[in-house]
Design an enzyme around this catalytic site. Structure first.
Site, PDB file in Angstrom:
ATOM      1  N   SER A   1     -13.312  -4.264   0.790  1.00 54.71           N
ATOM      2  CA  SER A   1     -14.188  -3.481  -0.105  1.00 54.71           C
ATOM      3  C   SER A   1     -15.672  -3.776   0.109  1.00 54.71           C
ATOM      4  CB  SER A   1     -13.804  -3.675  -1.580  1.00 54.71           C
ATOM      5  OG  SER A   1     -12.673  -2.902  -1.898  1.00 54.71           O
ATOM      6  N   PRO A   2     -16.128  -3.664   1.363  1.00 50.66           N
ATOM      7  CA  PRO A   2     -17.553  -3.935   1.627  1.00 50.66           C
ATOM      8  C   PRO A   2     -18.483  -2.944   0.928  1.00 50.66           C
ATOM      9  CG  PRO A   2     -16.510  -2.920   3.536  1.00 50.66           C
ATOM     10  CD  PRO A   2     -15.405  -3.260   2.589  1.00 50.66           C
ATOM     11  N   LEU A   3     -17.950  -1.761   0.578  1.00 47.83           N
ATOM     12  CA  LEU A   3     -18.775  -0.788  -0.156  1.00 47.83           C
ATOM     13  C   LEU A   3     -18.399  -0.756  -1.635  1.00 47.83           C
ATOM     14  CD1 LEU A   3     -18.840   2.239   2.356  1.00 47.83           C
ATOM     15  CD2 LEU A   3     -20.614   0.514   1.958  1.00 47.83           C
TER      16      LEU A   3
ATOM     17  N   TYR B   1       0.837  -1.195   0.000  1.00 44.82           N
ATOM     18  CA  TYR B   1       0.000   0.000   0.000  1.00 44.82           C
ATOM     19  C   TYR B   1       0.883   1.260   0.000  1.00 44.82           C
ATOM     20  CZ  TYR B   1      -3.956  -3.074   1.171  1.00 44.82           C
ATOM     21  OH  TYR B   1      -4.913  -4.059   1.177  1.00 44.82           O
TER      22      TYR B   1
ATOM     23  N   ARG C   1     -12.371   8.694  -3.956  1.00 40.91           N
ATOM     24  CA  ARG C   1     -11.191   7.935  -4.412  1.00 40.91           C
ATOM     25  C   ARG C   1     -11.249   7.655  -5.917  1.00 40.91           C
ATOM     26  NH1 ARG C   1     -11.228   1.796  -1.987  1.00 40.91           N
ATOM     27  NH2 ARG C   1     -10.536   2.893  -0.152  1.00 40.91           N
TER      28      ARG C   1
ATOM     29  N   GLN D   1      -8.683 -13.279   3.524  1.00 39.91           N
ATOM     30  CA  GLN D   1      -9.147 -11.899   3.326  1.00 39.91           C
ATOM     31  C   GLN D   1      -9.654 -11.769   1.890  1.00 39.91           C
ATOM     32  OE1 GLN D   1      -7.282  -7.472   3.339  1.00 39.91           O
ATOM     33  NE2 GLN D   1      -6.922  -8.617   5.201  1.00 39.91           N
TER      34      GLN D   1
END
Ligand code: NDP
Length: 328
Positions: free
Chosen positions: A208-210, A54, A228, A178
């Site tokens: 990335s639940p949304l 990241y 984003r 994950q």
């Protein structure tokens, strides 16, 4: 906050957690990252997720600074990081014993920590023998540099192989996966992984639940400049942006608009509905959310209160809108 056991372990993770992908070390300043992490902690979130890749390591650095700054007790935190893409060198990527051991040391240095609680293999590595991978993660655990290891986006077959190798060698098997999981991305968690949940009691910390914010409804009328998807120099965001302007993207936006009606009926936001839907799945140990502002976290944790409102009738209405339930 609700806390759940992580798979077949005695470790408790907050049902909602916070990750730094895209946002920390890149999109927002270290000060904003600190504000978000502080808001999360104050709301009862104990689990924070990052990865060596990241922002080229900067995410770990910024999250490490926040952890140190607030002086939280280490025992109050569950910190995870992930290995696979550590740099451009030939041996700085993948899951060789060398990269797992060197990569872990580099992560700990950036995070300013002596150990992480959870260490993930960020992707499968078909070029490294499974025995080498399992032994290397065990080595890192035996050195006290991680407490548990897991996988991310591995197939059920690959995870089963890791369990078989660990069983044969009497070593520690992966505890958690994950995977991506949200209203638009369901097959792995709801179908492929079912034997893993049943046979190994694997934990699932979902990402990335949304769907990167799509399920918040913020992209219903275009791309807000401070979101984003507006990031110009990020290849993944460009792909997601382009995907919105396709037939599939337009169908998704139509569905999100319909979800907003159900959210209104329940007295919540579309984000809260989408997160509550993930939290309702009993195989989900923690929903890793992302946030570029503390207010998003304050909104998102209230999703926990929406879960009891997801009755059979509401779930059926949601299935009618989503029309993507995996056939078992
Ligand atoms: P989400 O799908 O929850 O997207 C988070 C983004 O959505 C935020 O950064 C914010 O973006 C926007 N958002 C969040 N809440 C709201 C809200 N209430 N209203 C409006 N917008 C909102 O999760 P992520 O995609 O960030 O994934 C979560 C974490 O999972 C990552 O941080 C990472 O730790 C992990 N992950 C793991 C992967 C893996 O391969 N293992 C891959 C990807 C992520 P903005 O405000 O900028 O628009």
């Amino acid at each position: 906050m609700e806390y759940r056991y992580l798979g077949n372990s005695g470790l408790m993770v907050s049902a909602l957690s916070l990750g730094g992908w895209v946002t920390y070390g890149g999109q927002v300043s270290p000060e904003i990252a600190q504000k978000c992490m502080k808001a999360a902690f104050d709301l009862g979130i104990n689990f924070f997720d990052t990865a060596e890749v990241y922002a080229g390591g900067q995410c770990e650095i910024d999250m490490g600074v926040a952890i140190r700054k607030f002086g939280w007790a280490r025992s109050d935190l569950v910190i995870s990081t992930k290995l696979f893409w550590g740099g451009k060198g030939r041996n700085e990527r993948g899951l060789s014993r060398k990269h797992i051991i060197e990569g872990t040391d580099a992560c700990l240095k950036r995070l300013q920590l002596d150990y992480v609680d959870l260490l993930y293999a960020h992707r499968p590595d078909p070029d490294t023998p499974m025995e080498e991978i399992v032994r290397a993660f065990n080595h890192v655990i035996n050195q006290g540099k991680a407490f548990y290891w897991g996988t991310s986006e591995w197939s059920a077959q690959q995870i089963t192989e890791a369990h078989a190798v660990a069983g044969r060698l009497n070593l520690i098997a992966p505890l958690m996966e994950q995977p991506q999981y949200n209203m638009f991305h369901r097959d792995r968690v709801e179908k492929e992984y079912l034997p893993l949940f049943k046979n190994y009691k694997m934990g699932a910390t979902i990402w990335s639940p949304l769907a990167s914010g799509l399920l918040s409804g913020k992209y219903n009328e275009g791309i807000p400049g401070d979101s984003r998807l507006a990031l110009q120099d990020n290849a993944v965001m460009k792909r997601l942006r382009d995907a919105l302007d396709t037939d599939d993207g337009r169908v998704k936006i139509t569905k999100v608009k319909k979800l907003a009606n159900i959210a209104e009926q329940l007295g919540c936001t579309t984000s809260q509905l989408a997160l509550a839907w993930c939290l309702k799945n009993p195989n989900v140990s923690s929903v890793i959310t992302g946030a570029s502002k503390p207010s998003q976290l304050e909104e998102n944790v209230k999703a926990l209160g929406i879960v009891p409102l997801l009755t059979e009738e509401i779930m059926a209405s949601l299935e009618d809108i989503l029309a993507n339930k995996p056939a078992l």
